[in-house]
Motif scaffolding. Structure first.
Motif, PDB file in Angstrom:
ATOM      1  N   GLU A   1       0.838  -1.201   0.000  1.00 32.35           N
ATOM      2  CA  GLU A   1       0.000   0.000   0.000  1.00 32.35           C
ATOM      3  C   GLU A   1       0.874   1.253   0.000  1.00 32.35           C
ATOM      4  O   GLU A   1       1.784   1.374   0.811  1.00 32.35           O
ATOM      5  CB  GLU A   1      -0.924  -0.029   1.237  1.00 32.35           C
ATOM      6  CG  GLU A   1      -1.726   1.220   1.482  1.00 32.35           C
ATOM      7  CD  GLU A   1      -2.550   1.672   0.287  1.00 32.35           C
ATOM      8  OE1 GLU A   1      -3.429   0.925  -0.150  1.00 32.35           O
ATOM      9  OE2 GLU A   1      -2.291   2.781  -0.231  1.00 32.35           O
TER      10      GLU A   1
ATOM     11  N   THR B   1      -9.684   6.102  -1.910  1.00 29.43           N
ATOM     12  CA  THR B   1     -11.055   6.600  -1.786  1.00 29.43           C
ATOM     13  C   THR B   1     -11.237   7.441  -0.535  1.00 29.43           C
ATOM     14  O   THR B   1     -11.661   8.592  -0.601  1.00 29.43           O
ATOM     15  CB  THR B   1     -12.034   5.400  -1.710  1.00 29.43           C
ATOM     16  OG1 THR B   1     -11.897   4.640  -2.898  1.00 29.43           O
ATOM     17  CG2 THR B   1     -13.466   5.868  -1.549  1.00 29.43           C
TER      18      THR B   1
ATOM     19  N   GLN C   1     -22.743   7.301   0.969  1.00 28.80           N
ATOM     20  CA  GLN C   1     -24.078   7.626   0.439  1.00 28.80           C
ATOM     21  C   GLN C   1     -25.016   6.433   0.587  1.00 28.80           C
ATOM     22  O   GLN C   1     -26.201   6.596   0.823  1.00 28.80           O
ATOM     23  CB  GLN C   1     -23.968   8.075  -1.016  1.00 28.80           C
ATOM     24  CG  GLN C   1     -23.227   9.403  -1.139  1.00 28.80           C
ATOM     25  CD  GLN C   1     -23.274  10.010  -2.537  1.00 28.80           C
ATOM     26  OE1 GLN C   1     -23.773   9.413  -3.473  1.00 28.80           O
ATOM     27  NE2 GLN C   1     -22.741  11.209  -2.665  1.00 28.80           N
ATOM     28  N   THR C   2     -24.462   5.221   0.409  1.00 31.34           N
ATOM     29  CA  THR C   2     -25.291   4.040   0.658  1.00 31.34           C
ATOM     30  C   THR C   2     -25.299   3.789   2.169  1.00 31.34           C
ATOM     31  O   THR C   2     -24.555   4.432   2.905  1.00 31.34           O
ATOM     32  CB  THR C   2     -24.729   2.823  -0.099  1.00 31.34           C
ATOM     33  OG1 THR C   2     -23.362   2.652   0.269  1.00 31.34           O
ATOM     34  CG2 THR C   2     -24.807   3.033  -1.605  1.00 31.34           C
TER      35      THR C   2
ATOM     36  N   TYR D   1     -21.738  -2.042   4.042  1.00 33.39           N
ATOM     37  CA  TYR D   1     -20.417  -1.460   3.774  1.00 33.39           C
ATOM     38  C   TYR D   1     -19.491  -1.761   4.947  1.00 33.39           C
ATOM     39  O   TYR D   1     -19.160  -0.887   5.749  1.00 33.39           O
ATOM     40  CB  TYR D   1     -20.544   0.051   3.542  1.00 33.39           C
ATOM     41  CG  TYR D   1     -19.387   0.621   2.751  1.00 33.39           C
ATOM     42  CD1 TYR D   1     -19.389   0.602   1.363  1.00 33.39           C
ATOM     43  CD2 TYR D   1     -18.287   1.167   3.387  1.00 33.39           C
ATOM     44  CE1 TYR D   1     -18.331   1.111   0.633  1.00 33.39           C
ATOM     45  CE2 TYR D   1     -17.220   1.675   2.666  1.00 33.39           C
ATOM     46  CZ  TYR D   1     -17.258   1.646   1.287  1.00 33.39           C
ATOM     47  OH  TYR D   1     -16.201   2.151   0.563  1.00 33.39           O
TER      48      TYR D   1
ATOM     49  N   TYR E   1      -8.071   8.342  -9.069  1.00 39.79           N
ATOM     50  CA  TYR E   1      -6.738   8.859  -8.742  1.00 39.79           C
ATOM     51  C   TYR E   1      -6.663  10.368  -8.732  1.00 39.79           C
ATOM     52  O   TYR E   1      -6.455  10.986  -7.696  1.00 39.79           O
ATOM     53  CB  TYR E   1      -5.637   8.213  -9.594  1.00 39.79           C
ATOM     54  CG  TYR E   1      -5.170   6.989  -8.871  1.00 39.79           C
ATOM     55  CD1 TYR E   1      -4.113   7.046  -7.987  1.00 39.79           C
ATOM     56  CD2 TYR E   1      -5.890   5.814  -8.956  1.00 39.79           C
ATOM     57  CE1 TYR E   1      -3.759   5.959  -7.223  1.00 39.79           C
ATOM     58  CE2 TYR E   1      -5.552   4.718  -8.198  1.00 39.79           C
ATOM     59  CZ  TYR E   1      -4.487   4.791  -7.330  1.00 39.79           C
ATOM     60  OH  TYR E   1      -4.156   3.721  -6.564  1.00 39.79           O
TER      61      TYR E   1
ATOM     62  N   LEU F   1     -21.382  -0.904  -3.354  1.00 39.67           N
ATOM     63  CA  LEU F   1     -20.451  -1.703  -4.146  1.00 39.67           C
ATOM     64  C   LEU F   1     -19.978  -2.968  -3.436  1.00 39.67           C
ATOM     65  O   LEU F   1     -19.557  -3.919  -4.074  1.00 39.67           O
ATOM     66  CB  LEU F   1     -19.227  -0.855  -4.521  1.00 39.67           C
ATOM     67  CG  LEU F   1     -19.520   0.393  -5.356  1.00 39.67           C
ATOM     68  CD1 LEU F   1     -18.232   1.090  -5.741  1.00 39.67           C
ATOM     69  CD2 LEU F   1     -20.285   0.027  -6.624  1.00 39.67           C
TER      70      LEU F   1
HETATM   71  C1  FAD Z   1     -15.949   9.916  -2.164  1.00 42.52           C
HETATM   72  C2  FAD Z   1     -16.410   8.541  -2.431  1.00 42.52           C
HETATM   73  C3  FAD Z   1     -17.562   8.059  -1.833  1.00 42.52           C
HETATM   74  C4  FAD Z   1     -17.971   6.752  -2.060  1.00 42.52           C
HETATM   75  N1  FAD Z   1     -19.125   6.332  -1.476  1.00 42.52           N
HETATM   76  C5  FAD Z   1     -19.530   5.060  -1.678  1.00 42.52           C
HETATM   77  C6  FAD Z   1     -20.739   4.592  -1.091  1.00 42.52           C
HETATM   78  O1  FAD Z   1     -21.484   5.340  -0.474  1.00 42.52           O
HETATM   79  N2  FAD Z   1     -21.078   3.291  -1.255  1.00 42.52           N
HETATM   80  C7  FAD Z   1     -20.299   2.435  -1.986  1.00 42.52           C
HETATM   81  O2  FAD Z   1     -20.639   1.261  -2.083  1.00 42.52           O
HETATM   82  N3  FAD Z   1     -19.168   2.876  -2.583  1.00 42.52           N
HETATM   83  C8  FAD Z   1     -18.770   4.150  -2.455  1.00 42.52           C
HETATM   84  N4  FAD Z   1     -17.631   4.598  -3.076  1.00 42.52           N
HETATM   85  C9  FAD Z   1     -16.859   3.671  -3.900  1.00 42.52           C
HETATM   86  C10 FAD Z   1     -15.539   3.281  -3.211  1.00 42.52           C
HETATM   87  O3  FAD Z   1     -14.535   3.646  -4.084  1.00 42.52           O
HETATM   88  C11 FAD Z   1     -15.441   1.852  -2.904  1.00 42.52           C
HETATM   89  O4  FAD Z   1     -16.506   1.546  -2.049  1.00 42.52           O
HETATM   90  C12 FAD Z   1     -14.134   1.426  -2.205  1.00 42.52           C
HETATM   91  O5  FAD Z   1     -13.750   2.324  -1.205  1.00 42.52           O
HETATM   92  C13 FAD Z   1     -13.015   1.212  -3.189  1.00 42.52           C
HETATM   93  O6  FAD Z   1     -11.911   0.681  -2.503  1.00 42.52           O
HETATM   94  P1  FAD Z   1     -10.649   0.090  -3.242  1.00 42.52           P
HETATM   95  O7  FAD Z   1      -9.766  -0.456  -2.184  1.00 42.52           O
HETATM   96  O8  FAD Z   1     -11.063  -0.803  -4.346  1.00 42.52           O
HETATM   97  O9  FAD Z   1      -9.956   1.330  -3.979  1.00 42.52           O
HETATM   98  P2  FAD Z   1      -9.120   2.548  -3.392  1.00 42.52           P
HETATM   99  O10 FAD Z   1      -9.776   3.144  -2.226  1.00 42.52           O
HETATM  100  O11 FAD Z   1      -8.868   3.447  -4.558  1.00 42.52           O
HETATM  101  O12 FAD Z   1      -7.752   1.911  -2.910  1.00 42.52           O
HETATM  102  C14 FAD Z   1      -6.780   1.422  -3.799  1.00 42.52           C
HETATM  103  C15 FAD Z   1      -5.443   1.405  -3.073  1.00 42.52           C
HETATM  104  O13 FAD Z   1      -4.450   0.813  -3.897  1.00 42.52           O
HETATM  105  C16 FAD Z   1      -3.216   1.474  -3.645  1.00 42.52           C
HETATM  106  N5  FAD Z   1      -2.346   1.335  -4.813  1.00 42.52           N
HETATM  107  C17 FAD Z   1      -2.689   1.512  -6.113  1.00 42.52           C
HETATM  108  N6  FAD Z   1      -1.620   1.322  -6.899  1.00 42.52           N
HETATM  109  C18 FAD Z   1      -0.596   0.995  -6.085  1.00 42.52           C
HETATM  110  C19 FAD Z   1       0.776   0.676  -6.308  1.00 42.52           C
HETATM  111  N7  FAD Z   1       1.286   0.652  -7.535  1.00 42.52           N
HETATM  112  N8  FAD Z   1       1.545   0.398  -5.231  1.00 42.52           N
HETATM  113  C20 FAD Z   1       1.026   0.394  -3.972  1.00 42.52           C
HETATM  114  N9  FAD Z   1      -0.261   0.686  -3.713  1.00 42.52           N
HETATM  115  C21 FAD Z   1      -1.053   0.993  -4.755  1.00 42.52           C
HETATM  116  C22 FAD Z   1      -3.606   2.922  -3.428  1.00 42.52           C
HETATM  117  O14 FAD Z   1      -2.647   3.597  -2.668  1.00 42.52           O
HETATM  118  C23 FAD Z   1      -4.958   2.810  -2.735  1.00 42.52           C
HETATM  119  O15 FAD Z   1      -4.861   2.976  -1.354  1.00 42.52           O
HETATM  120  C24 FAD Z   1     -17.216   5.905  -2.903  1.00 42.52           C
HETATM  121  C25 FAD Z   1     -16.080   6.418  -3.540  1.00 42.52           C
HETATM  122  C26 FAD Z   1     -15.690   7.724  -3.318  1.00 42.52           C
HETATM  123  C27 FAD Z   1     -14.475   8.241  -4.021  1.00 42.52           C
END
Ligand code: FAD
Length: 505
Positions: free
Chosen positions: A18, A27, A39-40, A45, A133, A355
């Protein structure tokens, strides 16, 4: 979620890489504002979503704040000892597959931290790089002359003091627009214009509740009907909205839009009272205190807030050596799945706006093929393929429909996987309803509705004697809609069974 699931299934031999210094992801650590709330609803979650025994924390709010979600992620990691498995402040720079991964080969990872670098060998790699991003940006001519405050509406970059008494022009109509309409109301803005090319549908809170609580996904027509109850307040006909594609007798409807449904009630209230006005159009240029649209309209405002969406990680295709996907497996490697479904909606039946339940299915499937990689080889060539487009920087992000098509094939081929996915599916409605029983949830939505009407009066955004518009959802109309929906699904099922019987199947 992936790490917790690996531990739950008895796998302990993994590390988490990470770039940030803690759990929570881009996020919640970077993209969200201090005012952002889920929002959900919180019920589905939870990082331990796949554990039937673990439910949303009772002391957490129904729509938790950014900081509350970060606390939840960190607490969950601590509970499972994930801090010891994580390499924080570590960036994955390059991935190389050495040999045949199913015959003694391995994956070599090049990692860098602030002051060192190392390589790491592993036999499988589950990538969860995220799809948000950097904010998409536009710079309009005349911005020097504008004289007001121009900001992104995300990435925690808003100076909230600028919103008080301001006339704010929010550009775009996605999730952050929905959030910032609320923020502008709370921060006493005088007027909110939303300028957008597409007026995406926003999801009323009770519709989000209804679909998440459904054991069987709700057919599009009933979702449209549920949206319509709220959209009636704004005089918008949802059936004729470009997002909705229905057949002639409206017995089937597919909803398609490029953003997820921002879940909200306050947006509708603000629009109803004309505190917020949605204008279809595009900005042409700015002048002193004014936004000029391409169709000639002019809006007076002193704040412009850009809510135009986000780019994915533009380096990830190269890091992972992306050539093509089969399903969501990079270059068809059984041991290299990537979790990166695009934002957006394309569905005929709806099982939730959250999600997490969708991620859960992918997480189970990834683990299944890590346990049985040989099985993957047998179906690999049948899975939908997506090859690298060199003109596009984020090939690693795929459409929701790609996941759906992949899932259909895998579930048909592997009944044991299908059974596990079926069990996980049941968790959604169970956890949701346990955390949010109808009466309690409706009561909370109603209280919030009244609270915002009062707030707009107290702030002078609407006259103190403005009529109190009624919340469009009641226990009766929700239950009645649900009953009609159940009957329609039953009739559809019986029709299908009798057709099968006639065909002698
Ligand atoms: C403001 C906001 C509100 C949201 N609200 C909701 C909601 O109400 N309900 C819902 O269901 N979903 C919601 N979502 C969707 C939300 O994105 C997902 O629910 C979830 O948080 C996504 O998590 P993730 O770990 O897949 O991605 P991310 O949170 O983007 O995490 C990915 C991680 O990978 C790491 N990474 C990437 N590339 C590399 C690399 N090369 N080397 C090391 N580390 C790396 C990054 O540092 C990052 O920490 C929301 C999104 C946003 C932006």
């Amino acid at each position: 979620m992936t790490a917790v699931d690996l531990l739950r299934s008895g796998r302990n031999d993994f590390v988490v890489l990470e770039r940030y210094e803690a759990f929570g992801g881009t996020t919640w650590r970077d993209v969200a504002n201090e005012t952002t709330k889920l929002q959900t609803e919180k019920g589905t979650y939870v990082p331990e979503y796949l554990d039937p025994e673990v439910h949303a924390q009772e002391d957490q709010k129904t729509w938790p704040s950014r900081d509350s979600i970060l606390d939840m992620c960190v607490a969950c990691a601590e509970k499972h000892g994930l801090e010891d498995k994580a390499k924080f402040n570590t960036s994955l720079e390059k991935v190389e597959v050495k040999g045949d991964l199913l015959a003694g080969g391995h994956i070599e990872l090049s990692l860098t931290t602030e002051d060192s670098s190392e390589t790491l060998k592993c036999s499988a790699m589950i990538s969860c790089p995220g799809v948000f991003y950097n904010p998409i940006d536009v710079k309009w001519p005349g911005r020097e002359e504008f004289g007001g405050y121009i900001t992104h509406g995300s990435y925690d970059s808003i100076n909230y003091d600028k919103l008080k008494d301001a006339s704010v022009c929010i550009v775009g109509h996605g999730g952050f627009t929905i959030e910032n309409v609320r923020t502008c109301v709370e921060r006493k803005s005088k007027k909110i214009y939303v300028v957008c090319r597409h007026r995406h549908l926003a999801g009323p809170k009770m519709v989000s509740w209804m679909v998440s609580g459904a054991a069987i996904p709700i057919p599009g027509p009933f979702v449209v009907e549920a949206f319509q109850m709220m959209y009636d307040l704004l005089g918008v006909d949802v059936w004729s909205h470009p997002v909705v594609n229905a057949n002639a007798d409206r017995s089937s409807a597919v909803l398609t839009q490029t953003t997820t449904f921002g879940v909200t009630d306050i947006y509708f209230l603000a629009c109803y009272y004309k505190v917020c006005e949605v204008i279809n159009g595009e900005i042409d240029k700015l002048s002193k205190g004014k936004v000029h649209l391409k169709d000639g309209q002019e809006l007076e405002c002193n704040v412009i807030m850009k809510c135009l969406g986000s780019h994915g990680a533009t380096d990830f295709d190269d890091i992972i050596g992306f050539k093509f996907y089969q399903g969501w497996w990079v270059n068809g490697e059984a041991l290299m799945p990537v979790m990166a479904p695009a934002k957006g909606v394309q569905a005929k039946n709806f099982g939730g706006f959250s999600l997490a339940p969708g991620y859960a299915g992918q997480i189970i499937t990834n683990r299944y093929f890590i346990d049985y990689p040989d099985k993957f080889v047998g179906v690999r060539d049948w899975l939908p393929k997506q090859t690298r487009d060199d003109h596009y920087e984020c090939n690693y992000i795929y459409k929701g429909a790609h996941v759906l098509a992949t899932m259909v094939i895998l579930q048909t081929q592997f009944p044991d996987l299908a059974a596990e996915l079926g069990e996980a599916d049941k968790l959604k409605a169970y956890k949701h309803i346990k955390a949010h029983p109808l009466e309690k949830h409706l009561d909370e939505c109603l209280k919030e509705w009244k609270m915002y009407i009062k707030m707009m009066k107290d702030h002078g955004q609407i006259p103190a004697d403005a009529e109190e518009v009624e919340y469009p959802y009641t226990k009766e109309n929700i239950m009645q809609l649900d009953q009609r929906c159940q009957e329609a699904m039953k009739a559809e099922w019986e029709k299908m069974m009798s057709k099968k019987a006639k065909a002698g199947k």
